[in-house]
Design an enzyme around this catalytic site. Sequence first.
Site, PDB file in Angstrom:
ATOM      1  N   GLY A 199       0.694   4.710   3.198  1.00  0.00           N
ATOM      2  CA  GLY A 199       1.934   4.621   3.963  1.00  0.00           C
ATOM      3  C   GLY A 199       1.678   4.433   5.442  1.00  0.00           C
ATOM      4  O   GLY A 199       0.678   3.818   5.850  1.00  0.00           O
ATOM      5  N   SER A 200       2.564   4.977   6.256  1.00  0.00           N
ATOM      6  CA  SER A 200       2.523   4.755   7.691  1.00  0.00           C
ATOM      7  C   SER A 200       1.635   5.776   8.397  1.00  0.00           C
ATOM      8  O   SER A 200       1.479   6.915   7.925  1.00  0.00           O
ATOM      9  CB  SER A 200       3.935   4.842   8.272  1.00  0.00           C
ATOM     10  OG  SER A 200       4.400   6.180   8.265  1.00  0.00           O
ATOM     11  N   PRO A 201       1.069   5.408   9.546  1.00  0.00           N
ATOM     12  CA  PRO A 201       0.255   6.371  10.312  1.00  0.00           C
ATOM     13  C   PRO A 201       1.048   7.605  10.730  1.00  0.00           C
ATOM     14  O   PRO A 201       0.483   8.700  10.798  1.00  0.00           O
ATOM     15  CB  PRO A 201      -0.185   5.546  11.528  1.00  0.00           C
ATOM     16  CG  PRO A 201      -0.157   4.129  11.067  1.00  0.00           C
ATOM     17  CD  PRO A 201       1.010   4.053  10.112  1.00  0.00           C
ATOM     18  N   ILE A 203       3.459   9.308   9.126  1.00  0.00           N
ATOM     19  CA  ILE A 203       3.507  10.295   8.047  1.00  0.00           C
ATOM     20  C   ILE A 203       2.093  10.756   7.694  1.00  0.00           C
ATOM     21  O   ILE A 203       1.871  11.918   7.321  1.00  0.00           O
ATOM     22  CB  ILE A 203       4.225   9.717   6.823  1.00  0.00           C
ATOM     23  CG1 ILE A 203       5.663   9.314   7.195  1.00  0.00           C
ATOM     24  CG2 ILE A 203       4.250  10.725   5.677  1.00  0.00           C
ATOM     25  CD1 ILE A 203       6.430   8.644   6.084  1.00  0.00           C
ATOM     26  N   GLU A 221      -4.677   5.321   3.164  1.00  0.00           N
ATOM     27  CA  GLU A 221      -4.593   3.863   3.118  1.00  0.00           C
ATOM     28  C   GLU A 221      -3.409   3.462   3.989  1.00  0.00           C
ATOM     29  O   GLU A 221      -2.258   3.659   3.603  1.00  0.00           O
ATOM     30  CB  GLU A 221      -4.409   3.373   1.678  1.00  0.00           C
ATOM     31  CG  GLU A 221      -5.542   3.761   0.739  1.00  0.00           C
ATOM     32  CD  GLU A 221      -6.877   3.168   1.126  1.00  0.00           C
ATOM     33  OE1 GLU A 221      -6.897   2.184   1.917  1.00  0.00           O
ATOM     34  OE2 GLU A 221      -7.906   3.682   0.668  1.00  0.00           O
ATOM     35  N   CYS A 260       0.411  -4.095   3.485  1.00  0.00           N
ATOM     36  CA  CYS A 260      -0.547  -3.608   4.474  1.00  0.00           C
ATOM     37  C   CYS A 260      -1.673  -4.603   4.722  1.00  0.00           C
ATOM     38  O   CYS A 260      -2.280  -4.600   5.790  1.00  0.00           O
ATOM     39  CB  CYS A 260      -1.111  -2.257   4.050  1.00  0.00           C
ATOM     40  SG  CYS A 260      -1.861  -2.272   2.402  1.00  0.00           S
TER      41      CYS A 260
END
Length: 488
Positions: A199-201, A203, A221, A260
């Site tokens: 997911g996102s940096p 979170i 990831e 991504c």
Amino acid sequence: MPGATAAGAEAGGALGETVRELREAYEGDRTRSLAWRQAQLRGLLRLLKEKEVEAFQALHKDLGKHHAEAYRDEVGVLIKSANGALQQLGKWMAPDRVWVPLIAWPATAQVVPEPLGVVLIFSCWNFPLGLSLEPLIGALAAGNAVALKPSELSPCTARFLADNIGRYLDASAVKVVNGGPEVGEQLMEHRWDKVLFTGSPRIARSVMAAAARHLTPVALELGGKCPCIFDAAAAGARDLQVSANRIIAGKWSSCAGQACIAIDYVLVEERFAPALIKVLKSTLKRFFQETEHMARIVNERHFERLSGLLKDRAVAPSILHGGSVDANNLYIEPTILLNPPLDSAIMTEEIFGPLLPIITVKKIEDSIAFVKAMPKPLAIYAFTRDAALRRRVVEETSSGSVTFNDAVVQYAIDGLPFGGVGQSGFGQYHGRHSFEMFSHKKAVMKRGYLLELTLRYPPWDESKVTLMRYLYRFNYFAFVLAFLGLRK
């Protein structure tokens, strides 16, 4: 709000029971056997075969994916991965013998892979089936009990997984936990033996902070701005067309750029930009005559974010192709931009959508410095016939992966580890790398009683130090001479 508090406590209690059941299943030892692992992988294959249509429907409802794209990027990849794991599992589980110095004779040493225990997988919404089941294949192959938390932003696929995983797999050792961010937070209050987050940096930082309380190892990831270097110096008409096909597939045909590893921007020499843009435009029209052949934006929030990038007054003049939006259908036309300001949001943030900036450089070699000045991406792509440029990309840049003359396809190669570096994440999986990520490599050594060297024990003297010096240099001849008193 007492009602909300009670509901939260009830949900937390249910999660606690889920974790307890998983721990019991793992500690019962049945997940360690080859037969159990094979049965889970075969169950996944049956699920993918028997529920293929339902999977396609869920992916279409969540993201507007055409079933051909869904099979290419998710279902088909998973079938390949599960079959590969089944074929190689016995080899992966076998201990690896390692060399032992002669002085330790008689002795043997080996590395024995063992399951980590109970692991938690957070998947992402853009490839909600693939990013759930790909790591699950590795976790099950390694003999773990698994909790899977799908993204709430792809609710149909999350529901599909919750409805079917327990029917095809061991329901006491593999559980799907659905819910929003609060459920993720509650899950991280428990102790896990490994957590994989995709997911996102933003979170990811919260996941790492929560994991630190239990010293839980984490794999992340993430993503970043994946560049594409296009070197047209030696490219003929066919190379140009094939490159355009692959750039489009690596941008717009991969969940409408919501990937991504999707191409984020292209670097090309100023003199070759017009030719590249021309063939990209014509190929886009051919590939996407029907809008349903490209996925839609996942939700209104992401749609507004992407629309905002195009509305930026400094960016709007750089739009060369596309740019139209359809808020009712969450659709954004494939868009090409030429040299938007480098300090604008579209060039400083991960785009994660169907917008492609093309940045021109004086010489293609300048692209190396451009890429190095950015945070380390998950992938770098370079289209070139120049061996020297390929060597420089590999040696002078850092990224999770490098792919020459194609894009995104490296994800499907089981022999290649998939993962980032720096801000794009850490930890690698796919194929055997998945098995290893969810395994502990246990060192096992066995010695016999035949030979006993007292030089390793006190009381100390210089003769023992001399003998140890020979041993640590593996100079056995000098050691024997000194041991027999024939050499000082």
